[in-house]
Design a protein around this motif. Structure first.
Motif, PDB file in Angstrom:
ATOM      1  N   LEU A 143      34.424 -28.201  16.208  1.00  0.00           N
ATOM      2  CA  LEU A 143      34.609 -27.948  17.581  1.00  0.00           C
ATOM      3  C   LEU A 143      34.061 -28.993  18.506  1.00  0.00           C
ATOM      4  CD1 LEU A 143      33.415 -24.298  17.671  1.00  0.00           C
ATOM      5  CD2 LEU A 143      35.580 -25.042  17.275  1.00  0.00           C
ATOM      6  N   THR A 144      34.928 -29.547  19.446  1.00  0.00           N
ATOM      7  CA  THR A 144      34.542 -30.450  20.232  1.00  0.00           C
ATOM      8  C   THR A 144      34.607 -30.442  21.902  1.00  0.00           C
ATOM      9  OG1 THR A 144      36.701 -31.708  20.021  1.00  0.00           O
ATOM     10  CG2 THR A 144      34.870 -32.337  18.409  1.00  0.00           C
ATOM     11  N   GLY A 145      33.919 -30.893  22.564  1.00  0.00           N
ATOM     12  CA  GLY A 145      34.222 -30.812  23.839  1.00  0.00           C
ATOM     13  C   GLY A 145      33.630 -32.003  24.658  1.00  0.00           C
ATOM     14  N   ARG A 146      34.258 -32.209  25.815  1.00  0.00           N
ATOM     15  CA  ARG A 146      33.880 -33.323  26.454  1.00  0.00           C
ATOM     16  C   ARG A 146      34.047 -32.975  28.026  1.00  0.00           C
ATOM     17  NH1 ARG A 146      33.243 -38.666  25.768  1.00  0.00           N
ATOM     18  NH2 ARG A 146      34.183 -38.456  23.512  1.00  0.00           N
ATOM     19  N   ALA A 147      32.968 -33.189  28.808  1.00  0.00           N
ATOM     20  CA  ALA A 147      33.051 -32.813  30.297  1.00  0.00           C
ATOM     21  C   ALA A 147      33.899 -34.007  31.009  1.00  0.00           C
ATOM     22  CB  ALA A 147      31.755 -32.986  31.117  1.00  0.00           C
ATOM     23  N   THR A 148      34.838 -33.309  31.949  1.00  0.00           N
ATOM     24  CA  THR A 148      35.713 -34.502  32.800  1.00  0.00           C
ATOM     25  C   THR A 148      35.185 -34.961  34.019  1.00  0.00           C
ATOM     26  OG1 THR A 148      36.464 -32.610  33.808  1.00  0.00           O
ATOM     27  CG2 THR A 148      37.778 -32.995  31.874  1.00  0.00           C
ATOM     28  N   THR A 149      33.759 -34.552  34.323  1.00  0.00           N
ATOM     29  CA  THR A 149      33.055 -35.221  35.324  1.00  0.00           C
ATOM     30  C   THR A 149      31.610 -34.904  35.203  1.00  0.00           C
ATOM     31  OG1 THR A 149      33.169 -32.975  36.386  1.00  0.00           O
ATOM     32  CG2 THR A 149      34.926 -34.441  37.142  1.00  0.00           C
ATOM     33  N   PRO A 150      31.182 -36.152  35.694  1.00  0.00           N
ATOM     34  CA  PRO A 150      29.646 -36.287  35.353  1.00  0.00           C
ATOM     35  C   PRO A 150      28.422 -35.298  36.256  1.00  0.00           C
ATOM     36  CG  PRO A 150      29.904 -37.900  37.004  1.00  0.00           C
ATOM     37  CD  PRO A 150      31.400 -37.161  36.589  1.00  0.00           C
ATOM     38  N   HIS A 151      28.789 -34.725  37.224  1.00  0.00           N
ATOM     39  CA  HIS A 151      28.032 -34.001  38.027  1.00  0.00           C
ATOM     40  C   HIS A 151      28.481 -32.515  37.847  1.00  0.00           C
ATOM     41  CE1 HIS A 151      26.363 -37.264  40.127  1.00  0.00           C
ATOM     42  NE2 HIS A 151      27.683 -37.639  40.165  1.00  0.00           N
ATOM     43  N   ARG A 152      27.256 -31.550  37.234  1.00  0.00           N
ATOM     44  CA  ARG A 152      27.451 -30.242  37.136  1.00  0.00           C
ATOM     45  C   ARG A 152      26.049 -29.623  37.667  1.00  0.00           C
ATOM     46  NH1 ARG A 152      28.570 -33.536  32.854  1.00  0.00           N
ATOM     47  NH2 ARG A 152      27.226 -32.344  31.403  1.00  0.00           N
ATOM     48  N   PHE A 153      26.484 -29.202  39.033  1.00  0.00           N
ATOM     49  CA  PHE A 153      25.247 -28.929  39.866  1.00  0.00           C
ATOM     50  C   PHE A 153      25.068 -27.619  40.081  1.00  0.00           C
ATOM     51  CE2 PHE A 153      23.346 -28.066  44.130  1.00  0.00           C
ATOM     52  CZ  PHE A 153      22.333 -29.070  44.159  1.00  0.00           C
ATOM     53  N   ALA A 154      23.943 -27.136  40.128  1.00  0.00           N
ATOM     54  CA  ALA A 154      23.635 -25.861  40.262  1.00  0.00           C
ATOM     55  C   ALA A 154      22.624 -25.279  41.022  1.00  0.00           C
ATOM     56  CB  ALA A 154      23.293 -25.182  38.647  1.00  0.00           C
ATOM     57  N   LEU A 155      22.898 -24.424  42.083  1.00  0.00           N
ATOM     58  CA  LEU A 155      22.092 -23.593  42.963  1.00  0.00           C
ATOM     59  C   LEU A 155      21.982 -24.070  44.378  1.00  0.00           C
ATOM     60  CD1 LEU A 155      18.812 -22.961  40.511  1.00  0.00           C
ATOM     61  CD2 LEU A 155      20.804 -21.609  40.664  1.00  0.00           C
ATOM     62  N   ASN A 156      22.401 -22.976  45.125  1.00  0.00           N
ATOM     63  CA  ASN A 156      22.370 -23.277  46.543  1.00  0.00           C
ATOM     64  C   ASN A 156      20.915 -23.242  47.302  1.00  0.00           C
ATOM     65  OD1 ASN A 156      22.668 -22.452  49.452  1.00  0.00           O
ATOM     66  ND2 ASN A 156      24.820 -21.884  48.800  1.00  0.00           N
ATOM     67  N   ASP A 157      20.759 -24.132  48.320  1.00  0.00           N
ATOM     68  CA  ASP A 157      19.735 -24.333  48.966  1.00  0.00           C
ATOM     69  C   ASP A 157      18.846 -22.892  49.125  1.00  0.00           C
ATOM     70  OD1 ASP A 157      19.520 -27.111  50.309  1.00  0.00           O
ATOM     71  OD2 ASP A 157      21.484 -26.440  50.096  1.00  0.00           O
ATOM     72  N   THR A 158      19.825 -21.677  49.378  1.00  0.00           N
ATOM     73  CA  THR A 158      19.230 -20.367  49.627  1.00  0.00           C
ATOM     74  C   THR A 158      18.931 -19.543  48.393  1.00  0.00           C
ATOM     75  OG1 THR A 158      21.416 -19.395  49.585  1.00  0.00           O
ATOM     76  CG2 THR A 158      20.764 -20.229  51.834  1.00  0.00           C
ATOM     77  N   ASN A 159      19.044 -20.129  47.279  1.00  0.00           N
ATOM     78  CA  ASN A 159      18.962 -19.582  46.179  1.00  0.00           C
ATOM     79  C   ASN A 159      17.677 -18.817  45.882  1.00  0.00           C
ATOM     80  OD1 ASN A 159      19.884 -18.898  43.146  1.00  0.00           O
ATOM     81  ND2 ASN A 159      18.179 -19.932  42.858  1.00  0.00           N
ATOM     82  N   ASP A 160      16.612 -19.634  46.197  1.00  0.00           N
ATOM     83  CA  ASP A 160      15.023 -19.144  45.954  1.00  0.00           C
ATOM     84  C   ASP A 160      14.792 -18.118  46.747  1.00  0.00           C
ATOM     85  OD1 ASP A 160      12.997 -19.806  44.219  1.00  0.00           O
ATOM     86  OD2 ASP A 160      12.016 -20.579  45.929  1.00  0.00           O
ATOM     87  N   GLY A 161      15.460 -17.792  47.998  1.00  0.00           N
ATOM     88  CA  GLY A 161      15.034 -16.696  48.731  1.00  0.00           C
ATOM     89  C   GLY A 161      15.806 -15.429  48.327  1.00  0.00           C
ATOM     90  N   TYR A 162      17.144 -15.635  48.375  1.00  0.00           N
ATOM     91  CA  TYR A 162      18.147 -14.527  48.151  1.00  0.00           C
ATOM     92  C   TYR A 162      17.991 -13.991  46.633  1.00  0.00           C
ATOM     93  CZ  TYR A 162      19.942 -15.054  52.714  1.00  0.00           C
ATOM     94  OH  TYR A 162      20.246 -15.066  54.005  1.00  0.00           O
ATOM     95  N   THR A 163      17.772 -14.914  45.622  1.00  0.00           N
ATOM     96  CA  THR A 163      17.819 -14.668  44.232  1.00  0.00           C
ATOM     97  C   THR A 163      16.289 -13.912  43.981  1.00  0.00           C
ATOM     98  OG1 THR A 163      19.203 -16.195  43.371  1.00  0.00           O
ATOM     99  CG2 THR A 163      17.963 -14.952  41.935  1.00  0.00           C
TER     100      THR A 163
END
Length: 744
Positions: A132-152
């Motif tokens: 099985l192989t896979g490759r990302a088509t883009t370099p940036h996979r960014f996670a979490l909103n600025d608000t995440n720490d409060g609302y989560t």
């Protein structure tokens, strides 16, 4: 509270914690990294150890059958092997873990998300039929909103974050926003610029409200933070950052762009500050003019202290003049260059990350800075139909395709998945595209697991995305086997709550009316939520029948129970929108008997909803409050932290903020909220309307005209809140179906 901890003492304590937490938990047969170099650097022993340790945490009965190898090009994985001996190759531990999850999903039909999992695996793991192989088509996979720490949950501990980071790595993310501990940075820095310990702590908000302080929207609410709380959050932030580095992921820290307390210019000759006015009833912090030498000195101190506490990064997030900030005569372009200059001085080559939101970033900003070292995480890619050309909007600045499928942590199911399927690849492959990745930006994490998985796969998918096939495959891996009822249930969900598009100008589903301040004409609980369902509720209803019919062997996982709860909860929420107009009609017609019957049904549905969500630990308001109280050093601090936490999901903040529209912004259908504050409000309201009918008079304004006072009293004393789930999700979901069928 006493004097501030000496700088050397605090640093020594944090360094000891960092060293202890950098080691992979649980042990591993591979040698541990023995110091020297950055943790998680591809090729060192720590890189292999990190993936193995993560596998041990995630698959405690199978991890010894897995071998991780450093190999392959950037962002590419390969999985091969035979029965009981599976090898996963990739350049970093995080990419290796993405490869592992691809194997688990497509070969083993297993499922791990941030909301439920299914790991019904054979004793010996099967080897893939072909590599099985896979490759990302883009370099940036960014996670979490600025608000995440409060609302989560700003009071999550390391046990939560360790799991969350593992899950983000499994789903291919390589950049994660980390704000925990930034309060300790400001606390230290301010003491270098004329503020004492108590003044600095009084300006820092409680952890639940800190995201909006970091966005320059508010400060000093609701209570001063303690020194012990600052130290604990700094230790947690360091631990999060170190684990990300071990896995080959990048911690994205808040950068410095000029936020200062009142009176800064008076204490620092030569400083120029710009008042920022108010934000939804809150006084905003001042803005230190980035063109000045004083700004450069504060920024240098900020980055120095941040590096000492958390280590350096290559990505820093900053949003100038967020949501109504005032430049006050400071040219935005010149201000941006000052911010950029300070960042480059501290961290040459670093990437400036900023949020694509409303009019941010301004053209004057992108015209002024080196946009080749900037990344815009776009919160509006799937929101408005007029957004078609981000290259023109932002002058070719690299950006990440983003989605905010919930606001405030609303529990509504759904996302604009047809837009994801249609737009991401089209925008990525067009001539001159500046699209460089994805940005996972729901305002709170840990909901909508299908949306989470589908969105996460966008940069790893090749070619056209067939949503019908994707959801069929999801149903199989989610529950561990093929089942016609499961597949039909998810096809219903695909066509309804996950079939909405940005054509109507929304990216989230409608919230429920049970969480609204009572009114016979209520159309939403939050001020800025859809006023009606974005799909026909009747078309959604069969999903509950189909999920209940899934064969028993596939109903044992937390994945199945979470989905059943979500669908049953959503079905109950839909009924509220049908029932409220009937209640209004009965009231307007002065039909006392019908009004009494319908309002009794409304409250019974709320009670049933509370029972349903009480079966799941993550839907307990009691746990949300207990998590906050656990960070307090004494009873007084525990009470303050509980208020910080509870106010966010109810009144949100001050009376002025609630009146400006923030009240119930973070409403959610949780046990303790539905059966507590929400039921209290509606019962109080119906009692008054019933009395008005009986006495043939107009209803009085409720609670002396002051819902806020009632809500504040409840926040201060919510009564006993359950901290452990109770009841059987399946049995109560069946009761939901029967109740809804009987009350059409």
């Amino acid at each position: 509270m006493g004097a501030a901890l000496p700088r050397r003492t605090l640093l020594t304590a944090l360094a000891g914690t960092a060293g202890a937490t950098a080691a992979c938990s649980g042990g591993s047969p591979a040698p541990r990294r023995s110091g020297g170099g950055a943790p998680g650097r591809p090729g060192d022993a720590g890189a292999v150890t990190a993936a193995t340790a993560a596998a041990r945490r995630l698959l405690p009965r199978h991890w010894e059958q897995l071998t991780f190898e450093r190999a392959g090009d950037r962002d590419a994985f390969r999985v091969s092997g035979t029965r009981g001996r599976v090898t996963v190759a990739g350049p970093t531990p995080a990419v290796q873990l993405k490869g592992l999850y691809h194997y688990l999903k497509h070969t083993c039909h297993a499922n791990i998300t941030w909301a439920g999992h299914q790991l019904d695996l054979p004793a010996l793991l099967p080897g893939p039929a072909t590599p099985l192989t896979g490759r990302a088509t883009t370099p940036h996979r960014f996670a979490l909103n600025d608000t995440n720490d409060g609302y989560t949950n700003a009071y999550h501990d390391w046990s939560y974050w360790e799991r969350e980071i593992d899950v983000l790595a499994l789903h291919g993310y390589n950049e994660v926003f980390v704000s925990a501990g930034t309060d300790a940075v400001y606390h230290r820095v301010l003491q270098e610029f004329g503020y004492d310990d108590a003044e600095a702590r009084a300006w820092v908000p409680g952890p639940a409200h800190q995201p909006w302080w970091l966005l320059q929207n508010l400060a000093a609410f609701p209570h001063p933070v303690s020194r012990q709380l600052l130290a604990r959050r700094a230790r947690l932030g360091r631990r999060i950052a170190d684990r990300l580095r071990e896995l080959g992921m990048t911690p994205v820290f808040p950068g410095y762009y000029g936020t200062v307390p009142p009176g800064f210019a008076e204490r620092n000759p030569g400083a120029r500050t710009v008042p920022q006015g108010t934000w939804y009833g809150f006084a905003r912090p001042d803005w230190l003019d980035p063109r000045t030498d004083r700004f450069a000195r504060v920024a240098a101190a900020f980055y120095r202290v941040q590096d000492e506490l958390f280590g350096p990064s290559t990505m820093y997030k900053m949003d100038l003049l967020h949501e109504g900030g005032r430049p006050g005569g400071v040219p935005v372009g010149e201000a941006a260059r000052g911010v950029e200059r300070a960042l480059r001085t501290a961290h040459p080559g670093a990437t400036w990350v900023t949020l694509g939101w409303r009019r941010n970033p301004a053209k004057a900003l992108t015209d002024a800075v080196d946009t080749s070292r900037m990344l815009i995480v776009d919160g509006l890619s799937d929101r408005y139909p007029h957004i078609t050309d981000r290259e023109a909007d932002w002058g070719g600045t690299p950006y990440a395709f983003g989605s905010i499928w919930n606001f405030g942590g609303h529990t509504a199911l759904g996302a604009n998945t047809p837009d994801w399927a249609a737009l991401y690849e089209k925008w990525r492959t067009k001539d001159g595209s500046a699209l460089g990745g994805i940005a996972l930006l729901p305002e709170a994490a840990d909901d909508n697991p299908a949306a989470f998985e589908l969105f996460s796969e966008l940069p790893w998918h090749q070619g056209e995305l067939d949503l019908k096939q994707w959801f069929a495959d999801w149903a199989r891996s989610r529950y561990g086997g093929a089942d016609a009822h499961a597949e039909r249930a998810w096809d219903v969900l695909r066509r309804t709550c996950y079939g909405t598009t940005r054509a109507d100008g929304w990216s989230e589903g409608a919230d429920g009316l049970f969480g609204a301040r009572p009114s016979l004409t209520a159309t939403s609980a939050a001020s800025w939520s859809p006023r009606k369902e974005r799909y026909p509720a009747a078309d959604f209803a069969p999903a509950l029948d189909e999920l209940l019919a899934v064969r028993p062997q596939l109903r044992r996982s937390s994945a199945y129970r979470r989905d059943l709860l979500d669908v049953a909860r959503q079905a109950l929420s839909h009924r509220g929108r049908v029932l409220l107009p009937r209640i209004k009609e009965a009231y307007d017609e002065r039909d006392r008997a019908r009004f009494a019957d319908l309002t009794r049904t409304w409250l019974e549905l709320m009670d049933l909803l509370d029972r349903l969500v009480a079966t799941d630990a993550r839907h307990l308001l009691g746990r949300w409050v207990a998590d906050a109280r656990a960070w307090g050093a004494d009873e007084a601090e525990r009470d303050r932290l509980a208020y910080d936490q509870l106010s966010l999901v109810t009144v949100w903040g001050t009376r002025a903020g609630a009146d400006a529209g923030l009240r119930d912004y973070a409403n959610r259908e949780w046990a303790g909220l539905v059966g507590g504050l929400y039921r209290l409000r509606w019962a109080t309201y119906f009692d008054e309307l019933r009395a008005a009918l009986d006495e043939d008079r107009a209803p009085r304004t409720m609670d002396g005209g002051d819902w806020y006072a009632l809500e504040e009293r409840w926040i201060r004393d919510p009564g006993r809140l359950a901290v452990r789930p109770v009841g059987d999700t399946y049995a109560i979901a069946k009761k939901v179906r029967e109740t809804l069928a009987a009350s059409r």
